[in-house]
Design an enzyme around this catalytic site. Structure first.
Site, PDB file in Angstrom:
ATOM      1  CB  SER A 295      -0.896   0.005   1.240  1.00  0.00           C
ATOM      2  OG  SER A 295      -1.565   1.245   1.381  1.00  0.00           O
TER       3      SER A 295
ATOM      4  CD  GLN B  85      -3.403   0.683  -2.505  1.00  0.00           C
ATOM      5  OE1 GLN B  85      -2.521   0.977  -1.705  1.00  0.00           O
ATOM      6  NE2 GLN B  85      -4.614   1.198  -2.429  1.00  0.00           N
TER       7      GLN B  85
ATOM      8  CE1 TYR C 131      -7.238   2.968  -1.034  1.00  0.00           C
ATOM      9  CE2 TYR C 131      -5.096   3.367  -0.020  1.00  0.00           C
ATOM     10  CZ  TYR C 131      -6.272   2.640  -0.093  1.00  0.00           C
ATOM     11  OH  TYR C 131      -6.472   1.586   0.748  1.00  0.00           O
TER      12      TYR C 131
ATOM     13  CB  THR D 224      -7.445   0.669  -3.869  1.00  0.00           C
ATOM     14  OG1 THR D 224      -6.561  -0.449  -3.913  1.00  0.00           O
ATOM     15  CG2 THR D 224      -8.663   0.309  -3.034  1.00  0.00           C
TER      16      THR D 224
ATOM     17  NE  ARG E  16     -14.202   0.358  13.853  1.00  0.00           N
ATOM     18  CZ  ARG E  16     -13.080  -0.323  14.039  1.00  0.00           C
ATOM     19  NH1 ARG E  16     -12.778  -1.314  13.239  1.00  0.00           N
ATOM     20  NH2 ARG E  16     -12.285  -0.044  15.035  1.00  0.00           N
TER      21      ARG E  16
ATOM     22  CG  ASP F  59      -9.926  -7.995  -1.983  1.00  0.00           C
ATOM     23  OD1 ASP F  59     -10.556  -7.469  -1.057  1.00  0.00           O
ATOM     24  OD2 ASP F  59      -9.630  -7.382  -3.028  1.00  0.00           O
ATOM     25  N   GLY F  60     -11.698 -10.569   0.087  1.00  0.00           N
ATOM     26  CA  GLY F  60     -12.796 -10.352   1.014  1.00  0.00           C
ATOM     27  C   GLY F  60     -13.295 -11.633   1.637  1.00  0.00           C
ATOM     28  N   GLY F  61     -12.961 -11.858   2.904  1.00  0.00           N
ATOM     29  CA  GLY F  61     -13.520 -12.975   3.652  1.00  0.00           C
ATOM     30  C   GLY F  61     -12.772 -14.283   3.554  1.00  0.00           C
TER      31      GLY F  61
ATOM     32  NE  ARG G 217     -11.096 -13.826   8.199  1.00  0.00           N
ATOM     33  CZ  ARG G 217     -11.218 -12.788   7.383  1.00  0.00           C
ATOM     34  NH1 ARG G 217     -10.787 -12.886   6.138  1.00  0.00           N
ATOM     35  NH2 ARG G 217     -11.774 -11.666   7.785  1.00  0.00           N
TER      36      ARG G 217
ATOM     37  N   GLY H  62      -6.007 -10.251   3.289  1.00  0.00           N
ATOM     38  CA  GLY H  62      -5.619  -9.101   4.077  1.00  0.00           C
ATOM     39  C   GLY H  62      -5.539  -9.402   5.561  1.00  0.00           C
ATOM     40  NE  ARG H  63     -10.906  -7.216   8.870  1.00  0.00           N
ATOM     41  CZ  ARG H  63     -11.661  -6.781   7.859  1.00  0.00           C
ATOM     42  NH1 ARG H  63     -11.767  -7.538   6.772  1.00  0.00           N
ATOM     43  NH2 ARG H  63     -12.281  -5.635   7.913  1.00  0.00           N
TER      44      ARG H  63
END
Length: 421
Positions: free
Chosen positions: A115, A135, A137, A163, A172, A331-333, A335, A354-355
């Site tokens: 990033s 990457q 922005y 991105t 949140r 990407d996303g979720g 695991r 990512g995470r």
């Protein structure tokens, strides 16, 4: 022979969930909370994971292959298995940050995504993993962006990722952690109770020379002679981003053309370009028209516009629409290795994580990231074996149990006309 305690905790962990729990125990509370992220009610971050759980596998009982091919390529880079590192900002959960992740991804034969909000410079990271994608922005004016592209190219970045899906969603329901503008005496005193309770984390930083400065070295001003000025703080960089007018599709085409012109070799071939953040078929078609080489079907890991559906739900129609023209990633979720298999079966060339690797980094540094990548690779291999395939490239929707109504086709153009929007 010295006696060893057989109940001593093994630094190796057997799932991403265990990595997450160890990161929670090791990291100061606000640092761990920043990794959890997610926006508003957390609907999207939850659906990213639930959607993978909603998909089943259809295994064979015999006829399995004793050797499976997991290798593939992404934007011209050969990788050992179809998982690459997604760029995430300020990885100061460990003293080595992005450099540790780069070393781990190099050791496991895959691509490092870096990033421009990273805590380590592109030069340091490319030195640790030559297969690095930089990457960006849409932040700063055009001249600033050109200078940043030149710097990434000069450092050896193999591709550019843009991105562009960020909409500055705030708030949140479970509260956002306080992140200081800079680590000064006042901030150290304020955070001391939470940091002092995590002795091993603090000791690791003490051995490395001190607490992270929370700056963004890849956004440092670049003079005409290429020399770098003082890097902005994370929030200084964020302010530049917030005050930059959002890009148009013409701007996307400009980014692609500019990057390819700046990086053209003797044959006139420029380095590849990926657009990250696509969730709609019409946007995927526009991406092709803009000249991109790849897209990542992404909702920013649930950190952006809450209520966006899980990426695995919107992947199949996008892959059908443009997968024969450009590379499609997701990407996303993700695991588990079986999640990777499900994404490949529904049309992805590879996934970005990512995470998962950030928890590995927080739990055990470079070795923790390698551990997470091994978990994903081994889980993928098990899924390919169980479904009777010889290669990841053989996976199809027929290998899955897909509930009715699972797939979502957002922005599908009228099929009768076939015209692109």
């Amino acid at each position: 022979m010295a006696w060893k305690n057989p109940w001593k905790q093994n630094p190796w962990f057997e799932s991403v969930a265990v990595a997450q729990e160890r990161a929670r125990k090791r990291l100061p509370k606000p640092v761990y909370a920043a990794l959890l992220a997610g926006s508003e009610r957390g609907q999207t971050i939850a659906d990213n994971q639930q959607a993978f759980a909603d998909l089943g596998l259809a295994p064979h009982v015999a006829g399995h292959h004793d050797k499976r091919e997991l290798a593939t390529s992404v934007l011209g880079q050969e990788i050992g298995f179809p998982v690459i590192i997604s760029p995430t900002g300020v990885q100061a959960v460990h003293p080595d940050g992005e450099v540790a992740v780069a070393r781990a991804s190099a050791a496991r034969g895959t691509v490092m995504g870096l990033s421009n909000f990273a805590s380590k410079s592109v030069e340091e990271v490319v030195a640790a993993n030559a297969a690095t994608f930089f990457q960006m922005y849409w932040t700063g004016d055009l001249d600033v962006m050109i200078r940043r592209m030149r710097r990434a190219h000069a450092a050896g970045a193999k591709a550019l990722i843009a991105t562009l899906d960020w909409s500055f969603s705030m708030g949140r329901d479970w509260g956002s952690p306080e992140i200081p503008e800079k680590v000064d005496l006042s901030a150290m005193l304020r955070f001391a109770p939470q940091v002092m309770s995590r002795g091993r984390w603090l000791a690791a930083y003490a051995r490395s020379g001190g607490i992270p400065d929370l700056t963004a070295p890849n956004l440092a001003p670049i003079a005409d002679d290429g020399s770098l000025g003082e890097p902005p703080t994370f929030f200084g960089a964020y302010f530049e981003w917030m005050t930059t007018p959002p890009p148009s599709w013409d701007d996307v085409a400009w980014m692609v053309a500019t990057w390819k012109d700046l990086t053209a070799d003797n044959s006139g071939q420029g380095k590849p370009f990926m657009l990250k953040g696509v969730c709609r078929v019409d946007d995927a078609l526009r991406s092709v028209d803009a000249g991109v080489d790849a897209i990542s079907v992404s909702n920013h890991g649930g950190n952006n516009l809450d209520g966006t559906p899980a990426t695995i739900r919107v992947l199949p129609p996008i892959a059908t629409a443009v997968g024969d023209q450009i590379e499609v990633l997701l990407d996303g979720g993700v695991r588990r290795g079986s999640d990777v298999a499900k994404a490949l079966a529904l049309g992805a060339r590879a996934v970005m994580v990512g995470r998962a690797y950030l928890w590995g980094l927080g739990a055990n540094g470079q070795a923790g990231v390698e551990n997470v990548l091994d978990i994903l690779r081994n889980g993928l291999d098990s899924a390919v074996l169980g479904m009777g395939k010889a290669s990841v490239h053989d996976l199809t929707p027929e290998d899955l149990v897909i509930p009715d109504g699972f797939e979502l086709a957002l922005g599908m153009p009228p099929s009768a006309s076939g015209d692109r929007p």
